[in-house]
Structures are given as C-alpha cells and as structure tokens.
Design a protein around this motif. Structure first.
Motif, PDB file in Angstrom:
ATOM      1  N   ASP A 180      33.628  49.170  30.142  1.00  0.00           N
ATOM      2  CA  ASP A 180      32.679  48.201  30.708  1.00  0.00           C
ATOM      3  C   ASP A 180      33.351  46.828  30.739  1.00  0.00           C
ATOM      4  O   ASP A 180      33.621  46.233  29.691  1.00  0.00           O
ATOM      5  CB  ASP A 180      31.424  48.193  29.822  1.00  0.00           C
ATOM      6  N   VAL A 181      33.596  46.328  31.975  1.00  0.00           N
ATOM      7  CA  VAL A 181      34.280  45.026  32.112  1.00  0.00           C
ATOM      8  C   VAL A 181      33.276  43.875  32.174  1.00  0.00           C
ATOM      9  O   VAL A 181      33.652  42.750  32.508  1.00  0.00           O
ATOM     10  CB  VAL A 181      35.199  44.999  33.362  1.00  0.00           C
ATOM     11  N   GLY A 182      32.000  44.168  31.849  1.00  0.00           N
ATOM     12  CA  GLY A 182      30.922  43.186  32.015  1.00  0.00           C
ATOM     13  C   GLY A 182      31.189  41.831  31.382  1.00  0.00           C
ATOM     14  O   GLY A 182      30.697  40.804  31.862  1.00  0.00           O
ATOM     15  N   ALA A 183      31.960  41.809  30.282  1.00  0.00           N
ATOM     16  CA  ALA A 183      32.198  40.520  29.608  1.00  0.00           C
ATOM     17  C   ALA A 183      33.252  39.686  30.343  1.00  0.00           C
ATOM     18  O   ALA A 183      33.409  38.499  30.064  1.00  0.00           O
ATOM     19  CB  ALA A 183      32.639  40.766  28.175  1.00  0.00           C
ATOM     20  N   ALA A 184      33.963  40.292  31.255  1.00  0.00           N
ATOM     21  CA  ALA A 184      34.988  39.554  32.015  1.00  0.00           C
ATOM     22  C   ALA A 184      34.298  38.846  33.172  1.00  0.00           C
ATOM     23  O   ALA A 184      34.486  39.211  34.332  1.00  0.00           O
ATOM     24  CB  ALA A 184      36.055  40.526  32.527  1.00  0.00           C
ATOM     25  N   ARG A 185      33.494  37.840  32.849  1.00  0.00           N
ATOM     26  CA  ARG A 185      32.667  37.273  33.914  1.00  0.00           C
ATOM     27  C   ARG A 185      32.939  35.791  34.138  1.00  0.00           C
ATOM     28  O   ARG A 185      32.100  35.074  34.675  1.00  0.00           O
ATOM     29  CB  ARG A 185      31.190  37.518  33.610  1.00  0.00           C
ATOM     30  N   SER A 186      34.108  35.320  33.716  1.00  0.00           N
ATOM     31  CA  SER A 186      34.404  33.904  33.941  1.00  0.00           C
ATOM     32  C   SER A 186      34.606  33.651  35.436  1.00  0.00           C
ATOM     33  O   SER A 186      35.067  34.538  36.175  1.00  0.00           O
ATOM     34  CB  SER A 186      35.646  33.489  33.152  1.00  0.00           C
ATOM     35  N   ILE A 187      34.236  32.463  35.872  1.00  0.00           N
ATOM     36  CA  ILE A 187      34.352  32.112  37.292  1.00  0.00           C
ATOM     37  C   ILE A 187      34.961  30.712  37.361  1.00  0.00           C
ATOM     38  O   ILE A 187      34.543  29.809  36.623  1.00  0.00           O
ATOM     39  CB  ILE A 187      32.981  32.097  38.006  1.00  0.00           C
ATOM     40  N   SER A 188      35.956  30.527  38.214  1.00  0.00           N
ATOM     41  CA  SER A 188      36.496  29.178  38.415  1.00  0.00           C
ATOM     42  C   SER A 188      36.756  28.973  39.904  1.00  0.00           C
ATOM     43  O   SER A 188      36.865  29.941  40.680  1.00  0.00           O
ATOM     44  CB  SER A 188      37.777  28.975  37.597  1.00  0.00           C
ATOM     45  N   TYR A 189      36.852  27.708  40.278  1.00  0.00           N
ATOM     46  CA  TYR A 189      36.954  27.388  41.710  1.00  0.00           C
ATOM     47  C   TYR A 189      37.947  26.254  41.937  1.00  0.00           C
ATOM     48  O   TYR A 189      37.959  25.277  41.194  1.00  0.00           O
ATOM     49  CB  TYR A 189      35.569  26.966  42.224  1.00  0.00           C
ATOM     50  N   ALA A 190      38.795  26.398  42.933  1.00  0.00           N
ATOM     51  CA  ALA A 190      39.666  25.291  43.351  1.00  0.00           C
ATOM     52  C   ALA A 190      40.125  25.569  44.779  1.00  0.00           C
ATOM     53  O   ALA A 190      40.418  26.722  45.145  1.00  0.00           O
ATOM     54  CB  ALA A 190      40.897  25.189  42.442  1.00  0.00           C
ATOM     55  N   ASP A 191      40.174  24.537  45.592  1.00  0.00           N
ATOM     56  CA  ASP A 191      40.734  24.622  46.945  1.00  0.00           C
ATOM     57  C   ASP A 191      40.161  25.780  47.767  1.00  0.00           C
ATOM     58  O   ASP A 191      40.912  26.560  48.374  1.00  0.00           O
ATOM     59  CB  ASP A 191      42.266  24.761  46.881  1.00  0.00           C
ATOM     60  N   ASN A 192      38.861  25.900  47.771  1.00  0.00           N
ATOM     61  CA  ASN A 192      38.161  26.924  48.566  1.00  0.00           C
ATOM     62  C   ASN A 192      38.373  28.361  48.085  1.00  0.00           C
ATOM     63  O   ASN A 192      38.000  29.314  48.774  1.00  0.00           O
ATOM     64  CB  ASN A 192      38.540  26.838  50.062  1.00  0.00           C
ATOM     65  N   VAL A 193      39.012  28.499  46.927  1.00  0.00           N
ATOM     66  CA  VAL A 193      39.245  29.853  46.393  1.00  0.00           C
ATOM     67  C   VAL A 193      38.494  29.988  45.069  1.00  0.00           C
ATOM     68  O   VAL A 193      38.568  29.110  44.210  1.00  0.00           O
ATOM     69  CB  VAL A 193      40.761  30.097  46.175  1.00  0.00           C
ATOM     70  N   VAL A 194      37.779  31.099  44.939  1.00  0.00           N
ATOM     71  CA  VAL A 194      37.072  31.361  43.678  1.00  0.00           C
ATOM     72  C   VAL A 194      37.784  32.503  42.951  1.00  0.00           C
ATOM     73  O   VAL A 194      38.190  33.480  43.566  1.00  0.00           O
ATOM     74  CB  VAL A 194      35.562  31.673  43.925  1.00  0.00           C
ATOM     75  N   THR A 195      37.967  32.320  41.647  1.00  0.00           N
ATOM     76  CA  THR A 195      38.550  33.371  40.814  1.00  0.00           C
ATOM     77  C   THR A 195      37.432  33.910  39.932  1.00  0.00           C
ATOM     78  O   THR A 195      36.784  33.151  39.203  1.00  0.00           O
ATOM     79  CB  THR A 195      39.699  32.817  39.954  1.00  0.00           C
ATOM     80  N   VAL A 196      37.183  35.191  40.057  1.00  0.00           N
ATOM     81  CA  VAL A 196      35.992  35.801  39.445  1.00  0.00           C
ATOM     82  C   VAL A 196      36.416  36.950  38.542  1.00  0.00           C
ATOM     83  O   VAL A 196      37.111  37.866  38.988  1.00  0.00           O
ATOM     84  CB  VAL A 196      35.062  36.358  40.551  1.00  0.00           C
ATOM     85  N   GLY A 197      35.980  36.913  37.290  1.00  0.00           N
ATOM     86  CA  GLY A 197      36.196  38.058  36.409  1.00  0.00           C
ATOM     87  C   GLY A 197      35.452  39.263  36.958  1.00  0.00           C
ATOM     88  O   GLY A 197      34.371  39.127  37.561  1.00  0.00           O
ATOM     89  N   ALA A 198      36.003  40.453  36.743  1.00  0.00           N
ATOM     90  CA  ALA A 198      35.431  41.656  37.370  1.00  0.00           C
ATOM     91  C   ALA A 198      34.034  41.993  36.845  1.00  0.00           C
ATOM     92  O   ALA A 198      33.346  42.821  37.428  1.00  0.00           O
ATOM     93  CB  ALA A 198      36.367  42.843  37.159  1.00  0.00           C
ATOM     94  N   GLY A 199      33.609  41.339  35.765  1.00  0.00           N
ATOM     95  CA  GLY A 199      32.273  41.634  35.239  1.00  0.00           C
ATOM     96  C   GLY A 199      31.184  40.754  35.802  1.00  0.00           C
ATOM     97  O   GLY A 199      30.009  40.918  35.453  1.00  0.00           O
ATOM     98  N   ALA A 200      31.552  39.813  36.685  1.00  0.00           N
ATOM     99  CA  ALA A 200      30.541  38.878  37.207  1.00  0.00           C
ATOM    100  C   ALA A 200      29.545  39.598  38.115  1.00  0.00           C
ATOM    101  O   ALA A 200      29.891  40.533  38.840  1.00  0.00           O
ATOM    102  CB  ALA A 200      31.226  37.754  37.972  1.00  0.00           C
TER     103      ALA A 200
END
Ligand SMILES: Cc1cc2nc3c(=O)[nH]c(=O)nc-3n(C[C@H](O)[C@H](O)[C@H](O)COP(=O)(O)OP(=O)(O)OC[C@H]3O[C@@H](n4cnc5c(N)ncnc54)[C@H](O)[C@@H]3O)c2cc1C
Length: 488
Positions: free
Chosen positions: A127-147
């Motif tokens: 379960d990758v649910g805890a990998a839910r960090s999200i960050s944003y820069a320059d029109n690109v979002v980086t999303v943990g697979a648990g988001a």
C-alpha cells in the motif's frame, strides 16, 4: 504514518543495484514448493523489522482496515500481509520478500479497482497510500503515488493550476494515471497518463528506476495506460499541469421516448463538437421500471450555453430539463466528485470502447438492456463518455493507452449493497452481460480502469498488446507481477 521521504527516495534510487533474482510469484501457499517439496515459512517478523512502514497480518490490530479497499464486496479477500510503506525502501523490501517466499504481490494506491486487483488472498499488498507528498514548480506537479485526486486538485488550486483527471475524490492518482484517466478535460487536454512527464518505479528485480521519454522509454511508454499492477510499483509521478480556469456546465434531460434520438445526437456531439466541449450521457434504469436520460456537459471555455445548444440540435429536440452554470476549478471538482470524500460503495461495473457510432439496432439494443434492468429492479446505468479531441492524439513520448481513434467509452454500472446477495450480484452481472451483448458489434474492447471479472484481460489493450508484452518481457521476465488482472 510518515510521508514518503524524498531524500530517502533519492538515496535509494542511486544506491540500489540490479539484483539478479529468479523465481516468480504464484498463488500457491508459501510453504508448498514445487513437486511437494516444503520451503521455509516466510519470516514475517524479520520482514517487519526491516520495514520503515508498518506490516499488518491477519488477526493483528489494524489489519481489518488495512486490507479493505473502496468496494466492500472484496472485504472477504484476506491477504497474508499488508505493508503500508513509509519509504521507497519498503517497496523494494516488499518485492524482494514476496519473491523469496513466492507470494503474489499487488500494489495498492487509492484502492478503487473495480475487481479488487489491489488486494489478494494469501498474498502481499504493498500500500503506497502514505506516499502522498505533492510539490509544484514551473507548471509541473510532483505527486507521490499514494495521493488521492481531491488532494491533488486542492493543492494545485493554490497555484491556479489543475490536471485532467477522473472525478471521484478518493481515486488514487496511481491507478488512474497508469490505466489512462478520463474526465471532463479529456477532450481539451488528453488523459491523465498523457500529462505524465516521468515516473519513479520499482521493478520486479527490486531496482529503483526513473522513467521518462529519454530514460527507460519503453517502460515509460508501457506505464502510460498499460494498467496498474503489471510492470512495477510506481512511487511518484511528475505531471504537466493545466490552467485552473472556470468551467461552464450544462445538464440536459429528456423523456425516455427520446432515448434513441439522444444517443444518436450524443454520438454526433462526440464526433463533431469542438475539443473544448465534453458531455457524458446517462441512460439510467429507474426503480419504477422506467428509464431516465440526461447529459452532463462541460465547456473548458467557461461558457456552456453553445455546447448545450449544439447537443440539443444534434438530438433534434430541446431538452425538457435544462440548467447552465459556471464553476471555479475547486467548485467543479467538488461538484463532479459529489464532495471531497466518498464513502465505500458496493457496485459491479464494466465497459465497452466504442470504435465508432452505433447503428440504430445497436442503439435500440443498448436501451433495451437498460429497460430490462429497470424491469428487473436492477440499479443499472449505461454511462457514455466521449473521447476525441486531444485524447485522439499520441502525447510526446508515446503512451500505451490504446483507444486513440475511438468515439467514446460506455460504462455499465450497477450499484449494489456493500455485501450483496448472490441473487443481486447475478442480476447485476446479467445487466452487464446484456449490455456487452447489445453493443458487441460496435465494441473494440474495454477500458482497463473499468476492468471486469470474466473478460479476457488482453481485450483492454487493443493494438498496444504486442509492445506491452515486449516491455513486460524486458522488465518482468519471470512474470512476478502476475494476477488474474495482469495482461499476458
Ligand atoms: C467511484 C469511482 C469513480 C471513478 N471515476 C473514474 C473517472 O472519472 N475516470 C476514470 O478514468 N476512472 C475512474 N474510475 C476508475 C479508476 O480510475 C480505477 O479504478 C483506478 O484503477 C483506481 O485507482 P486506485 O489507485 O484508486 O485503485 P487501486 O485499486 O489501488 O489500483 C488499481 C490498479 O492499479 C494498481 N496500482 C495501484 N497503485 C499502484 C502503483 N503505485 N504502482 C503500480 N500499480 C499500482 C493496483 O494493483 C490495481 O491493479 C473510478 C472508480 C471508482 C471506484
């Protein structure tokens, strides 16, 4: 549960060496070796000690919640262990443990699989649910697979940005993006998978990889629409965002007698309307034995009046119920998702991908299938989503999602009690079967995010299957990620 630590993730990525493991998972009990030879029982305690996250075993506190997924119909599936990961190392450790002990290993994101593919009897759930960090820069979002989808939209809204996704707030970005990802922006901006720029994934050999159009391009291609659970466990996604503009909405309804004309009109709309306009059509069985017909439409220009009028003109009659509204990005997300959370729900569903417009007999067959459901008191709907526009174009770097030239997707959906009786389940299945049968002539296959039991998994991949098999052979040569719902 701590969030996935990006530093750990990066460290693990550079430190992991390829490990030449052999053997493949299967559904045999862990201690039943080939030809009756006994193999050592899994060292669950040693495994637990090596994890940063938590392992839940049957009978332990927290197991009941840990092993459940969105659809309560699958509560009776009891994995031998559920790992709630804390770091990417946990993903790798889980894969290695499952390999060593010949356990079937399935990843779990948001847990919304239609067939319970993110849980497995006697196997290991990661379960990758805890990998839910999200960050944003320059029109690109980086999303943990648990988001989950609502979390992604709420985060992006702060930057005036959005993403084309599906509508349910608690669907996981992982399962959605790996299988495609359709929603109101599909025609304007393509599928969710089309926006993926790169991913981090742990493959069956335990190796941590970054995939993009220039790094492991075949795996990148395969993970964009090739379906979750087939090729590795993705830990994060980088996606190109879109502007979070206002959306124009319309809702039009017609009497049952107009159902065939509305279906014909919707088909023209799916084919001819501008890419900025989208409308899905609901043909619903009512508990009083009748059928209701309505369309929910969106214009990404912010005004839906013209799109509504175009649909009415294609139908050839004015709607009898009509509303037009404008919503901000987050209002639209909440409206479409019915809020910011969604309760666990019992249902049975499946799909057909329309290769082109249905002829009159097929349309009548579709309506007949919903009418029969209404008469049988089955809560059944045919929900038609248009494709076309940007979804018809291959994104840069290519994507395995196979239905670029299709007109749309029909979802056959039947709502059920959390733990339905076998009679209710059979009636719902009869509805799905009669729907498939009615549109068989126009169907090219199914949409993998609406995967269905009892149907060939390969029918979800159309012209991409051969290349997907080659990617599988390269990245999972022993077929480690193997369940009834993986392609072969
Ligand atoms: C209420 C509801 C509404 C929906 N609405 C839409 C919609 O609007 N548009 C649309 O396109 N779809 C929609 N779907 C379908 C949805 O996209 C799929 O069910 C999707 O697979 C769910 O992803 P998940 O992560 O929530 O589910 P999960 O059950 O966790 O995962 C689904 C599959 O992906 C695998 N997987 C999960 N995480 C990973 C990972 N990190 N790496 C590799 N594989 C992984 C699982 O093993 C499983 O095979 C909806 C589903 C539901 C139940």
């Amino acid at each position: 549960m701590s969030q996935l630590d990006r530093r750990t993730l990066l460290k693990a990525g550079s430190a992991l060496a390829a490990v030449g493991l052999t053997g493949c998972s299967d559904s045999k009990p862990a201690n039943a070796g080939p030809e009756g030879l006994m193999v050592a029982a899994p060292d669950w305690n040693g495994f637990r000690r090596g994890l940063n996250g938590k392992l839940y075993r049957p009978g332990e506190t927290g197991y009941d919640a840990a092993h459940q997924i969105f659809n309560p119909r699958f509560d009776s599936i009891r994995p031998a262990g559920v790992v709630r990961i804390s770091t990417v190392d946990d993903v790798r450790e889980s894969i290695l443990f499952a390999r060593k002990n010949k356990l079937v290993c399935v990843p779990k994101g948001g847990g919304h699989s239609y067939v319970g593919a993110s849980t497995v009897s006697n196997g290991l759930v990661v379960d990758v649910g805890a990998a839910r960090s999200i960050s944003y820069a320059d029109n690109v979002v980086t999303v943990g697979a648990g988001a989950k989808l609502y979390d992604v939209h709420a985060f992006l809204d702060k930057y005036g940005r959005s993403l084309p996704t599906g509508t349910c707030p608690t669907v996981g970005i992982a399962g959605l993006a790996l299988g495609g990802g359709m929603g109101v922006h599909t025609r304007s901006y393509g599928l969710t998978c089309d926006r993926v720029l790169s991913m981090q994934v742990v493959t069956a050999d335990g190796v941590f990889r970054t995939v993009s159009p220039t790094q492991e391009p075949e795996l990148f291609w395969a993970l964009r629409g090739g379906g979750g659970g087939n090729l590795g466990i993705v830990t994060s996604f980088r996606l190109a965002t879109i502007g979070a503009g206002k959306l124009g909405f319309f809702r039009l309804s017609w009497p049952e007698a107009k159902a065939a004309a509305v279906l014909r009109g919707w088909q023209r709309f799916a084919h001819d309307a501008p890419a900025t306009a989208w409308a899905n059509l609901h043909i619903d069985a009512q508990s009083n034995g009748t059928v209701s017909v309505h369309a929910v439409g969106v214009s990404t220009t912010g005004s839906a009046a013209a799109a509504a009028a175009q649909l009415e003109s294609f139908v050839g009659s004015k709607a009898t119920g009509r509303s037009i509204t404008v919503k901000t990005h987050l209002e639209a997300v909440k409206y479409l998702g019915g809020g910011t959370t969604s309760p666990r729900t019992g249902f049975l569903a499946g799909s057909d991908v329309l290769r082109g417009p249905m002829d009159a007999a097929t349309i009548n067959g579709l309506i007949g299938a919903v009418k029969a459901a209404a008469r049988a008191k089955v809560v059944g709907s045919a929900i038609l989503d248009p494709l076309g526009g940007q979804a018809a174009k291959q994104p840069a770097g290519g994507a395995a999602w196979p239905w670029r030239s299709a007109l749309g997707v029909i979802q056959w959906y039947s709502g059920l009690a959390p733990h339905p009786s076998s009679t209710a389940l059979r009636a719902a299945q009869n509805f799905l079967t009669s729907g498939h049968h009615a549109v068989a002539k126009a169907s090219a296959g199914g949409y993998v995010n609406y995967v269905e039991a009892g149907r060939s998994v390969n029918s979800y991949y159309g012209g991409s299957l051969t290349r997907l098999r080659a990617a599988k052979k390269k990245y999972d040569p022993t077929n480690f990620f193997h369940t009834s719902y993986t392609f072969s």
